[in-house]
Design a protein around this motif. Structure first.
Motif, PDB file in Angstrom:
ATOM      1  N   THR A  69       0.864  -1.169   0.000  1.00 21.09           N
ATOM      2  CA  THR A  69       0.000   0.000   0.000  1.00 21.09           C
ATOM      3  C   THR A  69       0.910   1.231   0.000  1.00 21.09           C
ATOM      4  O   THR A  69       2.117   1.115  -0.172  1.00 21.09           O
ATOM      5  N   ALA A  70       0.334   2.414   0.188  1.00 17.20           N
ATOM      6  CA  ALA A  70       1.140   3.636   0.166  1.00 17.20           C
ATOM      7  C   ALA A  70       0.640   4.625   1.204  1.00 17.20           C
ATOM      8  O   ALA A  70      -0.556   4.678   1.495  1.00 17.20           O
ATOM      9  N   VAL A  71       1.566   5.386   1.743  1.00 16.35           N
ATOM     10  CA  VAL A  71       1.253   6.606   2.486  1.00 16.35           C
ATOM     11  C   VAL A  71       1.771   7.722   1.593  1.00 16.35           C
ATOM     12  O   VAL A  71       2.963   7.773   1.272  1.00 16.35           O
ATOM     13  N   MET A  72       0.873   8.587   1.147  1.00 16.67           N
ATOM     14  CA  MET A  72       1.250   9.549   0.114  1.00 16.67           C
ATOM     15  C   MET A  72       0.538  10.881   0.302  1.00 16.67           C
ATOM     16  O   MET A  72      -0.527  10.954   0.921  1.00 16.67           O
ATOM     17  N   ALA A  73       1.163  11.927  -0.226  1.00 14.96           N
ATOM     18  CA  ALA A  73       0.522  13.235  -0.275  1.00 14.96           C
ATOM     19  C   ALA A  73      -0.440  13.251  -1.467  1.00 14.96           C
ATOM     20  O   ALA A  73      -0.262  12.474  -2.411  1.00 14.96           O
ATOM     21  N   TYR A  81      -6.520   6.954  -8.919  1.00 15.42           N
ATOM     22  CA  TYR A  81      -6.617   5.604  -8.338  1.00 15.42           C
ATOM     23  C   TYR A  81      -6.544   5.552  -6.811  1.00 15.42           C
ATOM     24  O   TYR A  81      -6.970   4.579  -6.213  1.00 15.42           O
ATOM     25  N   ALA A  82      -5.977   6.571  -6.166  1.00 14.95           N
ATOM     26  CA  ALA A  82      -5.746   6.509  -4.719  1.00 14.95           C
ATOM     27  C   ALA A  82      -7.019   6.849  -3.946  1.00 14.95           C
ATOM     28  O   ALA A  82      -7.635   7.893  -4.181  1.00 14.95           O
ATOM     29  N   GLN A  83      -7.405   5.966  -3.006  1.00 11.97           N
ATOM     30  CA  GLN A  83      -8.582   6.192  -2.164  1.00 11.97           C
ATOM     31  C   GLN A  83      -8.167   6.054  -0.700  1.00 11.97           C
ATOM     32  O   GLN A  83      -7.790   4.960  -0.254  1.00 11.97           O
ATOM     33  N   ASN A  87      -7.255   1.915  -0.272  1.00 12.60           N
ATOM     34  CA  ASN A  87      -6.052   1.271  -0.797  1.00 12.60           C
ATOM     35  C   ASN A  87      -4.754   1.979  -0.378  1.00 12.60           C
ATOM     36  O   ASN A  87      -3.660   1.530  -0.709  1.00 12.60           O
ATOM     37  N   CYS A  88      -4.885   3.101   0.317  1.00 11.70           N
ATOM     38  CA  CYS A  88      -3.719   3.858   0.768  1.00 11.70           C
ATOM     39  C   CYS A  88      -4.154   4.812   1.873  1.00 11.70           C
ATOM     40  O   CYS A  88      -5.335   4.865   2.222  1.00 11.70           O
ATOM     41  N   MET A  89      -3.205   5.572   2.393  1.00  9.17           N
ATOM     42  CA  MET A  89      -3.528   6.631   3.352  1.00  9.17           C
ATOM     43  C   MET A  89      -2.906   7.923   2.838  1.00  9.17           C
ATOM     44  O   MET A  89      -1.732   7.958   2.446  1.00  9.17           O
ATOM     45  N   ALA A 120      -5.337  -2.240  -2.354  1.00 11.67           N
ATOM     46  CA  ALA A 120      -4.355  -1.818  -3.352  1.00 11.67           C
ATOM     47  C   ALA A 120      -4.249  -2.851  -4.475  1.00 11.67           C
ATOM     48  O   ALA A 120      -4.215  -2.504  -5.662  1.00 11.67           O
ATOM     49  N   LEU A 121      -4.214  -4.126  -4.102  1.00  3.91           N
ATOM     50  CA  LEU A 121      -4.147  -5.186  -5.119  1.00  3.91           C
ATOM     51  C   LEU A 121      -5.402  -5.202  -5.992  1.00  3.91           C
ATOM     52  O   LEU A 121      -5.318  -5.391  -7.209  1.00  3.91           O
TER      53      LEU A 121
END
Length: 204
Positions: A69-73, A81-83, A87-89, A120-121
């Motif tokens: 998964t991802a921790v992202m700005a 795609y990022a939720q 699927n991420c934070m 994420a998958l």
């Protein structure tokens, strides 16, 4: 700033990370091939990506495909795609404390981490492959070609203004003076405007 135990792998690209990062990292990997990047991503739980500007924010999606998964700005393109929480934070720009707390949360809450990695998958599996995405792009271009020509009277002025602002930001005063008489720069600018499609008619 993390409090929980963790293993930090830094993917450094072509540049050597600053000493502060080297001191924090458990492993530093640089000049990686695509296959090696995938190997690293398959070996981690979370990709930390805090860019401010990306073309489409590709690395987190690559991590999704590798089971992380991802921790992202909320960088440009993340909304493709990022939720958050699915699927991420997502974390705020330059929020070191908040980012560390988010990583600590995922280190403590293994069910949440597992849920995000599964999300994420699922996102990765639903993502179109090259053949599908090319077909989608082809369909969009065909739609544009069939659409009636529309020229916005204010577009030329807006395009010229935007181009000039980019020009001011990228070149020094001396470079601007030198380039003002260079025909290749002028030709390049007109090439950009002409290739704006139907809207370029107004510029011509």
């Amino acid at each position: 700033r993390m409090q929980e135990p963790h293993h930090l792998t830094v993917m450094a690209g072509d540049r050597q990370p600053v000493d502060e990062i080297l001191e924090l990292a458990d492993d530093v990997r640089g000049r990686l091939s695509h296959a090696e990047v995938a190997d690293v991503l398959r070996d981690v739980d979370v990709l930390l990506k805090l860019s401010r500007l990306e073309g489409m924010a590709g690395p987190p999606l690559e991590a999704f495909h590798c089971g992380a998964t991802a921790v992202m700005a909320p960088v440009t393109g993340h909304d493709e795609y990022a939720q958050h929480g699915v699927n991420c934070m997502l974390v705020g720009y330059d929020d070191v404390v908040g980012t560390a707390r988010m990583l600590d949360l995922l280190a403590r809450d293994r069910p949440l981490l597992k849920e995000l990695r599964a999300g994420a998958l699922a996102t990765a599996h639903a993502w179109p492959d090259w053949e599908e995405s090319t077909a989608l792009l082809d369909a969009v271009i065909e739609d544009i070609c069939r659409a009636p020509v529309f020229v916005d009277p204010g577009y030329a002025r807006e395009l010229i203004s935007e181009t000039y602002l980019i020009y001011l930001r990228q070149w020094t005063l001396a470079e601007r003076v030198e380039s003002a008489t260079r025909p290749d720069v002028i030709r390049r600018a007109f090439w950009v405007w002409r290739h704006e499609g139907a809207r370029g008619v107004a510029v011509r």
